[in-house]
Structures are given as C-alpha cells and as structure tokens.
Motif scaffolding. Sequence first.
Motif, mmCIF file in Angstrom:
data_model
loop_
_atom_site.group_PDB
_atom_site.id
_atom_site.type_symbol
_atom_site.label_atom_id
_atom_site.label_comp_id
_atom_site.label_asym_id
_atom_site.label_seq_id
_atom_site.Cartn_x
_atom_site.Cartn_y
_atom_site.Cartn_z
ATOM 1 N N ALA A 126 1.033 -1.040 0.255
ATOM 2 C CA ALA A 126 -0.096 -0.025 -0.035
ATOM 3 C C ALA A 126 0.918 0.985 -0.033
ATOM 4 O O ALA A 126 0.304 2.407 -0.627
ATOM 5 N N THR A 127 2.264 1.099 0.522
ATOM 6 C CA THR A 127 3.009 2.509 0.681
ATOM 7 C C THR A 127 4.005 2.466 -0.522
ATOM 8 O O THR A 127 4.535 3.437 -0.732
ATOM 9 N N LYS A 128 3.831 1.571 -1.448
ATOM 10 C CA LYS A 128 4.742 1.423 -2.804
ATOM 11 C C LYS A 128 4.263 2.885 -3.759
ATOM 12 O O LYS A 128 3.292 2.846 -3.715
ATOM 13 N N PRO A 129 5.170 3.245 -4.044
ATOM 14 C CA PRO A 129 4.728 4.463 -5.130
ATOM 15 C C PRO A 129 4.086 3.689 -6.365
ATOM 16 O O PRO A 129 4.273 2.586 -6.672
ATOM 17 N N ASN A 130 3.389 4.839 -7.191
ATOM 18 C CA ASN A 130 2.818 4.274 -8.354
ATOM 19 C C ASN A 130 3.830 3.862 -9.348
ATOM 20 O O ASN A 130 4.616 4.407 -9.694
ATOM 21 N N PRO A 131 3.712 2.693 -9.720
ATOM 22 C CA PRO A 131 4.444 2.015 -10.662
ATOM 23 C C PRO A 131 4.847 2.520 -12.054
ATOM 24 O O PRO A 131 5.533 2.121 -12.756
ATOM 25 N N ILE A 132 3.871 3.276 -12.534
ATOM 26 C CA ILE A 132 3.792 3.749 -13.918
ATOM 27 C C ILE A 132 4.934 4.833 -13.759
ATOM 28 O O ILE A 132 4.956 5.835 -13.060
ATOM 29 N N ASN A 133 5.932 4.682 -14.791
ATOM 30 C CA ASN A 133 6.989 5.666 -14.869
ATOM 31 C C ASN A 133 6.980 6.208 -16.281
ATOM 32 O O ASN A 133 7.259 5.497 -17.520
ATOM 33 N N LEU A 134 6.654 7.654 -16.425
ATOM 34 C CA LEU A 134 6.494 8.384 -17.748
ATOM 35 C C LEU A 134 7.703 8.923 -18.010
ATOM 36 O O LEU A 134 8.326 9.506 -17.005
ATOM 37 N N LEU A 135 8.130 8.709 -19.225
ATOM 38 C CA LEU A 135 9.313 9.521 -19.662
ATOM 39 C C LEU A 135 8.943 10.907 -20.410
ATOM 40 O O LEU A 135 9.739 11.763 -20.664
ATOM 41 N N LYS A 136 7.657 11.101 -20.692
ATOM 42 C CA LYS A 136 7.306 12.334 -21.319
ATOM 43 C C LYS A 136 5.998 12.915 -20.718
ATOM 44 O O LYS A 136 5.119 12.078 -20.263
ATOM 45 N N GLU A 137 5.948 14.312 -20.954
ATOM 46 C CA GLU A 137 4.427 14.825 -20.468
ATOM 47 C C GLU A 137 3.403 14.331 -21.534
ATOM 48 O O GLU A 137 3.674 14.094 -22.908
ATOM 49 N N ILE A 138 2.062 14.257 -21.200
ATOM 50 C CA ILE A 138 1.191 13.908 -21.843
ATOM 51 C C ILE A 138 -0.039 15.036 -21.755
ATOM 52 O O ILE A 138 -0.301 15.603 -20.598
ATOM 53 N N PHE A 139 -0.525 15.638 -22.788
ATOM 54 C CA PHE A 139 -1.538 16.732 -22.742
ATOM 55 C C PHE A 139 -2.694 16.291 -23.835
ATOM 56 O O PHE A 139 -2.433 15.778 -24.992
ATOM 57 N N ILE A 140 -3.905 16.102 -23.232
ATOM 58 C CA ILE A 140 -4.906 15.787 -24.182
ATOM 59 C C ILE A 140 -6.153 16.803 -23.829
ATOM 60 O O ILE A 140 -6.657 17.367 -22.812
ATOM 61 N N GLU A 141 -6.292 17.643 -25.111
ATOM 62 C CA GLU A 141 -7.170 18.678 -25.052
ATOM 63 C C GLU A 141 -8.896 18.123 -24.616
ATOM 64 O O GLU A 141 -9.351 18.961 -23.816
ATOM 65 N N GLU A 142 -9.250 17.207 -24.936
ATOM 66 C CA GLU A 142 -10.502 16.608 -24.709
ATOM 67 C C GLU A 142 -10.632 15.099 -24.377
ATOM 68 O O GLU A 142 -10.075 14.398 -25.480
ATOM 69 N N LEU A 143 -11.093 14.841 -23.285
ATOM 70 C CA LEU A 143 -10.929 13.375 -23.098
ATOM 71 C C LEU A 143 -12.538 13.086 -22.885
ATOM 72 O O LEU A 143 -13.113 13.744 -22.003
ATOM 73 N N ILE A 144 -13.057 11.851 -23.656
ATOM 74 C CA ILE A 144 -14.342 11.664 -23.311
ATOM 75 C C ILE A 144 -14.661 10.049 -23.141
ATOM 76 O O ILE A 144 -14.086 9.160 -23.722
ATOM 77 N N PHE A 145 -15.542 10.005 -22.210
ATOM 78 C CA PHE A 145 -16.329 8.361 -21.773
ATOM 79 C C PHE A 145 -17.705 8.642 -22.317
ATOM 80 O O PHE A 145 -18.269 9.278 -21.758
ATOM 81 N N ASP A 146 -17.971 7.817 -23.332
ATOM 82 C CA ASP A 146 -19.192 7.797 -23.892
ATOM 83 C C ASP A 146 -20.031 6.603 -23.389
ATOM 84 O O ASP A 146 -19.537 5.655 -23.920
ATOM 85 N N SER A 147 -21.128 6.730 -22.458
ATOM 86 C CA SER A 147 -22.012 5.826 -22.187
ATOM 87 C C SER A 147 -21.153 4.540 -21.487
ATOM 88 O O SER A 147 -21.166 3.486 -21.951
ATOM 89 N N GLY A 148 -20.324 4.813 -20.547
ATOM 90 C CA GLY A 148 -19.643 3.973 -19.571
ATOM 91 C C GLY A 148 -20.547 3.257 -18.430
ATOM 92 O O GLY A 148 -21.557 3.437 -18.089
ATOM 93 N N ILE A 149 -20.061 2.210 -18.112
ATOM 94 C CA ILE A 149 -20.361 1.256 -16.948
ATOM 95 C C ILE A 149 -19.136 1.191 -16.079
ATOM 96 O O ILE A 149 -18.010 0.780 -16.355
ATOM 97 N N VAL A 150 -19.691 1.131 -14.545
ATOM 98 C CA VAL A 150 -18.665 1.153 -13.781
ATOM 99 C C VAL A 150 -19.200 -0.051 -12.441
ATOM 100 O O VAL A 150 -20.347 0.139 -12.085
#
Length: 518
Positions: A126-150
């Motif tokens: 639980a105390t481990k850091p997030n294992p995802i290591n990015l090498l670049k910045e990511i920028f998205i002008e618009e992110l859309i979830f259309d008719s999702g289920i959770v």
Amino acid sequence: MTRFLKWFLVLIVFFIGAYMVAEWKMKKEVVIFLTQKVPDHIDFSYDRLYINLFKGGLEFDKVEVKSLGRQTSSCEIIINADNLSISGFSYWKIFFEKSIYLKNLTLTKPRLNFKTCPKDSNKADATKPNPINLLKEIFIEELIFDSGIVEILDSNNEKELLSVKSIDLNLKNVATDPQKIKKYVPFTFSEYAITIQHVEAPIGKFEVLEMETMELDNSSIHITDISLSTAFSKLELSKKITYQRDHLTLDIPEITIENHNYIVSNDSLQVNFKSLLLNSPVLEVYRDKSRLEDFNRRPLYAELFRELPFKVDIDSVLIKQGMVRYEENLPNDERAGILSFEKLDTSISNFSNLTANKENLKIKLDADLMGTGNFNLDWEFNVQETRNAFVISGGLFNFNTANLNDFLIPNLRTKTTGTIDQLYFTISGDEYTATGDIKMNYEDFTFQLLNKERNGVKKVLSFIGNLLINDGSKADSEGYRYGNIATERTKNKSFFNYLWINLQDGLIDVLTGNGKKK
C-alpha cells in the motif's frame, strides 16, 4: 503521354508509397510500444488498429486494458471499450518537444471493473509508489467517456460494492507528467462535465445507497432521487440483529450544490461547498425495542463531525419542506408509537470541521409537530470544543397535546388532553450534564395512566396524578408558568434522547412545581 505527366504520376505513386510505408512504420512503432514499453503489470489488447497520419488519428477496436497489483484500494482494474479513438496526434511535439499531445481521446461504451484488495494483503504494497514511470509529458485537449459502466467488486468477486449503469464524462485540458503520475490524483484538468445514472452501493452490512441521476460540472452538482435505506424489511432486520438498531428510509427527490471544489493534500481530502440544498427529504426511522440495548457510548454530533476522516467546509445548508417520522415498537405492542415532524425547514451555517475554524456551527429549524403545533429550534455548538458543549433553545405553539397520544400510549402508557398555547425553553449542556429553564402557557392539561393492555384507565392513579398537576390556571399576569431543567446525559443514548429528557424534566417542573420564575 507527356514528360510532365509521367513525372507527376511518379510523384503520386511515390507519395502514396511513402505514405503507406510511413503508416506501416507508425503502426509497427505503436505495436512495439504497447508490447515493450507498457509496464509489466498492465496488459493492453485489442482486435484492430487503424492509423490516419494526415489527421494524426489512431483507432482501436474492442480494447481491453488489465492492470494487476495494488493501485490505492484496488488490486485489479479491467477496462473494456468497444472503441478507443485518438485524433490530433502531434508528431512535431513527440519528435521535437519530447511530449505527447492529443486533440481528442474518446472511449466508446467503456466498462470499468475494479476489484478491491484483500484485507490481509501485504500492507507494504500500500505504501509503494505508483509503478507507472512516464518519460514524457502527456496533454489531451478533450477526454471523453461515452456511455460507460462502472463496477467495483470485493476481493472475492462475490459482492458488488458500487454499480454505475451509465456514465458520460468530458474532461478538458487533461495533463500529466513524470511527477504528477505518481501523486494521489495522477493528472490535472481544467473543465469537466459528468452525467451519472442509476447508482447503487451498499453502505456497511445493513444499508444501501441508490441514486437515479447526478450531473456535475465545474460550478454545480444536481442530484435527483437519492435514497439511503436499510436493505432488509423491519421484521428481517430484527431477526438479524442482537442489539437495537434503527431501520432507516431516507428519500431525497433533489439535491443541489453550488460552487464546489476539492483539495487533496498528503492523501487527505477537503470538500468545500458554497451551498447545499436538500429539497423535500423524507426520513423514516423505526426501532424495535425488543432487541437488547447497546450500552456502548454514543458520541455527540460535535465529536462525530470533528472526527470525520476528511475535512468539510460548507457555507450554508438548507433543507426545504422535509419530514421526519420516528417509530418505536416495544415488546408485545400491537402497534408502534409514532412521532413526526412535518413541513420541516432547516438552515445550517458554518458547517465546517476545519481546525482553523473557531466559529460555532448554527442550526435553525422550523416544523409542524405531529402535523399541527409549530415547533422551532435554534441550536449551536463549537465543533472543535472537546467537551462538546452546546446551547439549544426553541418553542412550541398552538399544540393540542392529544396529538401526542399516538406516541405516548404505546411507549409511556399515558394519555393527555389540553392545549399548549406557548412554550419556550433554553438549554445549555455538554457531554455530561445540562441545565436550563422553561416557561409555558397552557390550558386544561390532564393526563391518564393506562393499564397494561392500554385499553383502560387506571382511575385512582390518574386522579392522584392530576391532583399534583396544575391545569394552567395558576400562572403569572402574562399567563406563563415557569420551570427549571437539570439532567445528566445517558451516554449510550442519542443527542435527541438527551434533548427529550431535558424537555421532560422541565415540563414536569412546570406542571408540578410552584410555577414561579426564579
């Protein structure tokens, strides 16, 4: 064929060939990235991949992303989508500015499944850091979830902890980088609009939360048809519990929140609202008194609010045209005693548990008691004061006491007649004791003690009792009789029991004492 035309055709063939090679090369690079650069605990699969270099577009059909290993409270995350499309992919930025820029990313009919971690899972994880290591910045002008289920399931895939039948989400200017991706909220965004429909979630072992719709954006939240209720019938609940527990039904047709924002710091959450409006809520509470009484201490509201695992700061809370109905069923009773407050209007100011906030939380309440007499209340306390001190005052007007008989007959085996024209009280108390004063203007007050079956009057005891009660004729020049309040709190009872025994103590002193102001 002219020489110019030949060269023109050669150029066309060359560019088409170059485009096809570039598209093939790009597709190959995407496949290599997904197979070699995605972290080991993330599995990304799809049926088909389409690329459009001119529009900077990527499109995946039948996408599945599976993440294994602890991510906050989840140990498994699975995302399925009919389609994942990306448009406006900037080659310039990825090759020359070392960042990833997308104009639009859309998930069509995504299904998000989360599985919680077992309770005995390694706490060190639980105390481990997030294992995802990015090498670049990511920028998205618009992110859309259309008719999702959770769906969120427990660690055994046996119990559904949250179900969202439909979610539409739109985020603007989504950004993350090698530093942000490791934070509790791993990205930022500017504007958002979310619509959620048909939510269901269990709250503990006995209650369930349901919500029909919720719409939220940067400025407001609007919720319709939200309910919190016991998952079992009254009879079923009584069979499942050893100690007394309230059977709840809370229905709120509409909730509106204005100017909301949230602050996350060091894994702690602070919720800020300008205003919160609950329109026409109905709360029904039933308690089966045949179960054993729980003698564990019940904290007062100041302590409960103070000890919340998150911080809350709301300028004003309004409740309009609500109703509260309380029923108690004693052993061997044929029917429950009922107490109700109707046309309930409440305002709460300075609803905050911030440590720096030293002002009192203030509550004003106005309602019809049992649908007739007007009852009002002013109540305030300091959330940070550890003795849980409070001051509460109020009044009751034009109340025919016979309307209380539905509650008094089953619970106290008494029956009353008479009218309370005006009643005023003030009580100051804390965790341990309370004192106060009360004055009442009333007419022809009498009571009768009923037999065990509640179908007859104990005439002798009722006669003796009424000899001790002043019927209201012996009052001061303004028609009032006065009484004093002094009680000790029963610590395993609720605050409203504390309020009731204070009022009861004052009423007895008014009715049986000398009635003079001290």
